[in-house]
Each structure stands twice: as structure tokens, then as C-alpha cells.
Scaffold this motif. Structure first.
Motif, short mmCIF file in Angstrom:
data_model
loop_
_atom_site.label_atom_id
_atom_site.label_comp_id
_atom_site.label_asym_id
_atom_site.label_seq_id
_atom_site.Cartn_x
_atom_site.Cartn_y
_atom_site.Cartn_z
N ASP A 134 0.81 -1.22 0.00
CA ASP A 134 0.00 0.00 0.00
C ASP A 134 0.84 1.27 0.00
OD1 ASP A 134 -2.31 -1.48 0.09
OD2 ASP A 134 -2.34 -1.56 2.28
N ALA A 135 2.15 1.12 -0.15
CA ALA A 135 3.03 2.30 -0.09
C ALA A 135 2.59 3.37 -1.08
CB ALA A 135 4.46 1.88 -0.37
N ALA A 136 2.60 4.64 -0.63
CA ALA A 136 2.22 5.74 -1.51
C ALA A 136 3.42 6.21 -2.34
CB ALA A 136 1.67 6.90 -0.69
N ASP A 137 4.59 5.92 -1.83
CA ASP A 137 5.82 6.30 -2.53
C ASP A 137 6.79 5.12 -2.47
OD1 ASP A 137 8.01 8.11 -3.53
OD2 ASP A 137 6.38 9.55 -3.13
N VAL A 138 7.48 4.92 -3.57
CA VAL A 138 8.29 3.72 -3.69
C VAL A 138 9.74 4.10 -4.00
CG1 VAL A 138 8.65 1.66 -5.12
CG2 VAL A 138 6.34 2.33 -4.49
N SER A 139 10.68 3.51 -3.30
CA SER A 139 12.09 3.78 -3.59
C SER A 139 12.57 2.88 -4.72
CB SER A 139 12.93 3.51 -2.33
OG SER A 139 12.97 2.12 -2.09
N ALA A 140 13.74 3.23 -5.27
CA ALA A 140 14.30 2.40 -6.35
C ALA A 140 14.58 1.00 -5.83
CB ALA A 140 15.56 3.06 -6.90
N ALA A 141 15.01 0.91 -4.57
CA ALA A 141 15.30 -0.42 -4.00
C ALA A 141 14.02 -1.25 -3.91
CB ALA A 141 15.93 -0.27 -2.62
N GLU A 142 12.93 -0.59 -3.51
CA GLU A 142 11.66 -1.32 -3.42
C GLU A 142 11.17 -1.76 -4.80
OE1 GLU A 142 9.84 0.77 0.61
OE2 GLU A 142 9.70 1.82 -1.31
N LEU A 143 11.38 -0.87 -5.79
CA LEU A 143 10.96 -1.24 -7.15
C LEU A 143 11.83 -2.39 -7.67
CD1 LEU A 143 9.14 -0.86 -9.54
CD2 LEU A 143 10.50 1.10 -10.27
N ALA A 144 13.11 -2.36 -7.32
CA ALA A 144 14.00 -3.44 -7.75
C ALA A 144 13.54 -4.78 -7.17
CB ALA A 144 15.44 -3.15 -7.35
N ALA A 170 18.90 -4.16 -9.40
CA ALA A 170 19.28 -4.41 -8.00
C ALA A 170 20.75 -4.04 -7.77
CB ALA A 170 19.04 -5.87 -7.65
N ARG A 171 21.58 -4.41 -8.72
CA ARG A 171 23.02 -4.15 -8.58
C ARG A 171 23.29 -2.65 -8.52
NH1 ARG A 171 24.71 -7.65 -12.55
NH2 ARG A 171 24.61 -5.91 -14.02
N THR A 172 22.64 -1.90 -9.42
CA THR A 172 22.88 -0.46 -9.48
C THR A 172 22.38 0.24 -8.21
OG1 THR A 172 22.47 -0.67 -11.85
CG2 THR A 172 22.65 1.56 -10.98
N VAL A 173 21.22 -0.21 -7.74
CA VAL A 173 20.68 0.38 -6.51
C VAL A 173 21.59 0.07 -5.33
CG1 VAL A 173 18.77 0.30 -4.86
CG2 VAL A 173 18.29 0.38 -7.32
N ASP A 174 22.04 -1.18 -5.25
CA ASP A 174 22.94 -1.58 -4.15
C ASP A 174 24.22 -0.78 -4.16
OD1 ASP A 174 21.18 -3.42 -3.29
OD2 ASP A 174 22.21 -5.17 -4.11
N ALA A 175 24.67 -0.42 -5.36
CA ALA A 175 25.93 0.32 -5.48
C ALA A 175 25.70 1.81 -5.25
CB ALA A 175 26.55 0.08 -6.85
N GLY A 230 23.42 3.78 -6.82
CA GLY A 230 22.98 4.53 -8.00
C GLY A 230 21.60 5.15 -7.78
N ASP A 231 21.32 6.26 -8.46
CA ASP A 231 19.99 6.85 -8.33
C ASP A 231 19.02 6.12 -9.26
OD1 ASP A 231 20.32 7.83 -10.89
OD2 ASP A 231 20.94 9.82 -10.23
N PRO A 232 17.70 6.38 -9.11
CA PRO A 232 16.71 5.65 -9.91
C PRO A 232 17.00 5.73 -11.41
CG PRO A 232 15.60 6.91 -8.22
CD PRO A 232 17.05 7.28 -8.14
N GLU A 233 17.38 6.92 -11.86
CA GLU A 233 17.61 7.08 -13.29
C GLU A 233 18.69 6.12 -13.79
OE1 GLU A 233 18.43 11.03 -15.83
OE2 GLU A 233 17.02 11.28 -14.16
N GLU A 234 19.77 6.01 -13.01
CA GLU A 234 20.86 5.09 -13.37
C GLU A 234 20.39 3.64 -13.29
OE1 GLU A 234 24.63 7.77 -11.75
OE2 GLU A 234 23.56 6.44 -10.39
N ALA A 235 19.61 3.36 -12.27
CA ALA A 235 19.13 1.98 -12.09
C ALA A 235 18.24 1.56 -13.26
CB ALA A 235 18.36 1.86 -10.77
N PHE A 236 17.36 2.48 -13.69
CA PHE A 236 16.45 2.13 -14.79
C PHE A 236 17.20 2.03 -16.11
CE2 PHE A 236 12.97 4.51 -12.24
CZ PHE A 236 12.95 3.46 -11.33
N ALA A 237 18.20 2.91 -16.29
CA ALA A 237 19.00 2.85 -17.51
C ALA A 237 19.75 1.52 -17.57
CB ALA A 237 19.97 4.03 -17.56
N ALA A 238 20.30 1.09 -16.43
CA ALA A 238 21.04 -0.18 -16.40
C ALA A 238 20.10 -1.34 -16.70
CB ALA A 238 21.70 -0.36 -15.03
N ALA A 239 18.89 -1.28 -16.11
CA ALA A 239 17.91 -2.35 -16.33
C ALA A 239 17.49 -2.41 -17.79
CB ALA A 239 16.69 -2.14 -15.43
N ALA A 240 17.25 -1.24 -18.38
CA ALA A 240 16.81 -1.19 -19.77
C ALA A 240 17.89 -1.74 -20.70
CB ALA A 240 16.45 0.25 -20.16
#
Lengths: 217, 330
Positions: A95-105, A140-145, A147-157
Motif C-alpha cells: 500500500d506504499a504511496a511512494d516507492v524507492s528504487a530499491a523497493e521497485l528493484a 538491483a546491482r545499481t541500486v545496491d551500489a 545509484g539513483d533511480p535514473e541510473e538503475a532504470f538505464a542499467a535495467a533497460a
């Protein structure tokens, strides 16, 4: 990332699938039954309608509604598989209203687990898992290191795109392409290609400045 | 592409409109895309539901009626139906004795029917499944999606449907359905690919003298491409593949099926060779179907499906049936 972010993600996916529809269908014609693009296009158009008709108030709600709509509207294997992926991601966000990059990962990991459970595919079987698994790992790797969400999503893509391209030489072991045996090699898997579009849309949301977006992700 | 359609987007709906207009013995729910027997649900009778992608007509809607299916769920072209649709069909034919899902073994069909079975169970309907996987062109393996379901779907629907019509319980209807599938084998040959309305061009290209061996029913290419040859030799390839998998002997139910675009004349030429092949093996074509039963839109080619009969299966095959595509004895 708030609810709005996830709604925009769905809009980006809808647009990307619409633009890539014929390409996905051509990939499917080579080793399947020539309907992947049209099916997903129909499904995400329905997702857009559902989100407009009953706007959810949490990120998890957006993903669960998207998933349920895909299960209800798409048919084929891709409906239940993508539907389960989004539903399981949404349920992981709670039910979180806001989600962190780690939570999305970790939600993406949950979506991947749902796809594996339902379809029984492993990496290397020439399916959407070949794009989704490396994407989840890269995020997950980018977030653990740190990285900000933008970097994490770019790495995932990037990982999803690479994973999709890497399906070309594989021999399919799951899905309709498996009936072709060795002849399935030499073609990109359409499910992996559409997964790359979906993860790519996440990168597009994070990098674009949408006038409709009330808050930067 | 030249097709008798109004609009690419309304092909399935327009087909159902035609089915409804042509067959008053059926009740067609056009909005939800379900073809029902008009008298469903029948109290105390096991309901039979099947479904799958459109483009295989008369499968499955043409087999709805007395002695066969109670409902069919057509999906989009070559795309399985969705769970909501299957649940609605399942609850709609439940006469209190449970419902059998006849499912062809394709990942999409299996997943959507599984989800529908769980949802129907939530609504208090007992659901059992017979999975049809008769295509010997696909080598079965633990590591793949397994064999495809093709022509044996017609046999399962007819024989299990006859037993259900006679008032047998769900466990018995399932048993006979599985037995039919276990005793059935198919092999298909394409002389041309098919053209889906959405794609607008053939799903694969074949040269003037090329054929595809071991095709499925969705316009997907087969296992190998080969040079075209006379009907006798094509039949030998198909029948050898079947006989290698399950040796042919005794009284056999045989279907020579057109893929949608093959002239009936050629199907009879094929049938003559099939009958001769069976004789050579000491088997007989004791029961026979020749025609377009499980099609792949406008594909040219044929498939052969055999089922090793028992006395029980023969009796159930001969039992009365009244559907748009099969009718006798009534």
C-alpha cells in the motif's frame, strides 16, 4: 516514485508497444504465430482505459490493475505471463504511496518469480525471462551500489535489450517457438523483445520531463 | 490480401454473428464471445467446455450441440481465450455435475484455462481437464512445452461428449477423454502458409516446389522444409511418423483433415492413400472423417489423425451427435 510515476510508465509502455507493434508481430511470425504485437497493443490499450476509468491511488494499485487487465484482455501466453508479472510486482509494493528504487528493484524480482512460476521458463529457454532476469539483476546491482533511480532504470533497460538480442542464437525450449526445434535459432524472441520495450519505458519515464508529471521521480 | 471480411478488428465478432444467424440450435453470446448449446445448462449432466484461438473453424464452435460440447470460447485469431470468458462459459454450462475443460496443449491455452479453472472453483464449480497433445511432429520432452494438441481434439470432444450425454459422472468423462488422447496421434503437412487478417501476408514463404512437414495449426512453420512430391509419398511420411510413435493396428478411427484451403478432391486422394497404408499395416479405417475439421485459416495442406479404437470408444463415436459440423444418428 509516486502513483503518477507508475501511471506514466504504463502510458509510456502503451506508446512503445503501439510503435513497436508491427515489429513484434514480425518477430512472432518468424518463430510463432504472428500475433504478439497486436495482442500486447490490445492489452495495453485496455490498461490505459482501465487506469482512466478507475484511477488507483497507490503505485501497487496501478500495477495490480494493469496486470489484472492484461490477464482479462490479452489471452495467449503473454496475457497471463505479463499480467502475473505486473500483479506480483504490485502486490510486492503493498500500500506504499511512494516507492524507492530499491523497493521497485525487489518488486521486479517478485514479478520475475511470478513469470517463472507460471511459465516454468529459465534463462536460456528463449523467452521473456531472458530479458527480465538480467534487467532485475542490473537494477538491483545499481541500486545496491548507490545509484539513483535514473541510473538503475538505464542499467535495467540496457540489460533487457542485451538479453533480448542474446536470444537470437538460442533454441527455444518453451512456448510456441519450441515446436520449431533447431529452426528457432537465428531469430529474436518476441517476448524478450517486448520485455525490453517495457523496461525501456521505465527508463524513458525517469529521463523525460513530463508536463503532466507533478513530481520528478 | 483478399479476404471476405468487413474490418480486421471485427473478424471474430462478425464470425459469431454469422454462427448465431446460421445455427438457431446454438445460443451465441456475441459480447462475451461464447457459443452455448441452446439448452445449457442441463441439470445433472457433466458440461463440456473447450476453446482456443479462432481460425480453426469448425473447431471448437462447430462442435457445440447434442452429444458433444456444451460451450466453446473462441479467442482472437490463433490466440487463446481469456479466463473471464472461460469462467463465464464454465458456470453457464454447469448443471451440478461438474465441467470438463478440453484443452489443446499450447502454453497460452493451458495458462488461461488453468486460471479459469481456479476461478470457477472459487465459484463452486468442479472442473476437470483433459489435455490434448497428439502431434507427433513435436518431440516430447520435459524441457519443452510438449506436444501440440491438434486433430485429436475432435475425437476427445465427440467421445467424451457422448459419455457425458449418457449421464456418466465427471471422473468417467475425464477417464475416457484421456484414453482417447492417449490412443490418438497426428501429423500435418503444409503446401502453403496461411495469412492472418492482422498480418495481411503469409506467415512464412514457401517456394513453388517446397512444402513444410510437421506443421501445427497456427501458421507456424513445421520442423523441416522439403521438396514437394506426390500425395502417396506425402501420406507415407505422415503415416510413418504416426506409426513410429504408436504402431498402427486393428480398428482405427481416422481423420483426414484439410487445413482450410485444400480442395475436398485432394483430401479424398489423400484418404485413399491413408486407407491403403493402414491395410498394409494390418489395420482398418473402421471409422472415418474426411474434410475441414481443424483448420488453419486458408492454409493448403492436410493432417492425419488416428485413434486406436476399443469397443467402448467405437460405441461412443457412433452415439448420436447433432452439431453444426458433425451430425448423425438423431
Amino acid at each position: 516514485m509516486d502513483t503518477r510515476f507508475f501511471v506514466i510508465w504504463m502510458e509510456e509502455i502503451t506508446a512503445a508497444v503501439r510503435a513497436g507493434r508491427d515489429h513484434l508481430t514480425r518477430l512472432d511470425a518468424a518463430i510463432g504465430d504472428a500475433d504478439h504485437g497486436t495482442n500486447l497493443d490490445r492489452g495495453f490499450a485496455a490498461v490505459a482505459e482501465a487506469l482512466a476509468a478507475r484511477p488507483p491511488d497507490t503505485p501497487g494499485g496501478v500495477l495490480v490493475l494493469a496486470g489484472s487487465t492484461l490477464i482479462r484482455k490479452v489471452g495467449g501466453a503473454s496475457g497471463p505471463l505479463y499480467g502475473t508479472a505486473f500483479r506480483d510486482m504490485g502486490k510486492a509494493l503493498g500500500d506504499a504511496a511512494d516507492v524507492s528504487a530499491a523497493e521497485l528493484a525487489s518488486a521486479l524480482e517478485a514479478g520475475l518469480a511470478g513469470v517463472r512460476r507460471l511459465g516454468g521458463a529459465e534463462e536460456g529457454d528463449k523467452t521473456m525471462v531472458d530479458a527480465l532476469a538480467p534487467a532485475a539483476r542490473a537494477m538491483a546491482r545499481t541500486v545496491d551500489a548507490g545509484g539513483d533511480p535514473e541510473e538503475a532504470f538505464a542499467a535495467a533497460a540496457a540489460a533487457a535489450e542485451e538479453g533480448a538480442k542474446a536470444t537470437v542464437p538460442l533454441v527455444a525450449r518453451k512456448g510456441r517457438a519450441s515446436y520449431l526445434g533447431a529452426r528457432s535459432a537465428g531469430h529474436e524472441d518476441p517476448g524478450a523483445a517486448s520485455t525490453a520495450l517495457i523496461v525501456g519505458a521505465l527508463r524513458a519515464v525517469a529521463t523525460r520531463r513530463s508536463p503532466r508529471s507533478e513530481s520528478r521521480p | 490480401m483478399k479476404k471476405l471480411i468487413n474490418d480486421v478488428g471485427s473478424v471474430v465478432t462478425d464470425t459469431l454473428r454469422g454462427v448465431a444467424a446460421a445455427h438457431p440450435s446454438l445460443r451465441v453470446d456475441i459480447e462475451n464471445k461464447i457459443i452455448f448449446r441452446r439448452d445449457a445448462p442441463r441439470p445433472g449432466k457433466v458440461g463440456l467446455v473447450s476453446g482456443g484461438g479462432s481460425g480453426h473453424e469448425p473447431l471448437h464452435g462447430g462442435y457445440v450441440g447434442y452429444g458433444m460440447l456444451d460451450a466453446a470460447c473462441p479467442g482472437e485469431i490463433f490466440t487463446s481465450p481469456v479466463p473471464d470468458q472461460i469462467v463465464r462459459a464454465t458456470t453457464g454450462v454447469n448443471g451440478g455435475a461438474g465441467v470438463l475443460h478440453v484443452v489443446k496443449n499450447y502454453t497460452g491455452d493451458v495458462l488461461n484455462f488453468e486460471m479459469a479453472a481456479e476461478l470457477s472453483d472459487d465459484e463452486g464449480v468442479e472442473v476437470a481437464r483433459v489435455l490434448v497433445d497428439d502431434d507427433v511432429a513435436v518431440r516430447d520432452s520435459l524441457y519443452t512445452a510438449g506436444r501440440r494438441g491438434t486433430g485429436a481434439a475432435v475425437f476427445v470432444e465427440k467421445i467424451a461428449g457422448a459419455l457425458a450425454e449418457a449421464g456418466a459422472p465427471l471422473t468417467e468423462v475425464v477417464r475416457v477423454g484421456r484414453e482417447v488422447n492417449d490412443r490418438s496421434r497426428s501429423f500435418g503437412v503444409a503446401l502453403s502458409a496461411c495469412t492472418t487478417p492482422a498480418a495481411g501476408r503469409p506467415t512464412f514463404e514457401l517456394g513453388e516446389r517446397e512444402i513444410e512437414l510437421g506443421i501445427g495449426i497456427h501458421g507456424e512453420p513445421g520442423r523441416t522444409r522439403a521438396a514437394h512430391r506426390e500425395a502417396r509419398e506425402l501420406v507415407r511420411i505422415a503415416m510413418d511418423a504416426i506409426d513410429d510413435d504408436l504402431p498402427l493396428s486393428g480398428e482405427t478411427l481416422v481423420m483426414v483433415n484439410g487445413m482450410g484451403g485444400t480442395p475436398l478432391m485432394e483430401l479424398y486422394i489423400v484418404f485413399a492413400e491413408v486407407a491403403a497404408y493402414l491395410k498394409e499395416k494390418g489395420a482398418t479405417a473402421a471409422r472415418r472423417l474426411v474434410g475441414n475439421h481443424v483448420t488453419s485459416l486458408d492454409m493448403l495442406g492436410f493432417s492425419v489423425t488416428t485413434c486406436a479404437l476399443t469397443d467402448e470408444l467405437t460405441r461412443l463415436w457412433d452415439a448420436p451427435v447433432e452439431t453444426p459440423a458433425l451430425r448423425w444418428g438423431r
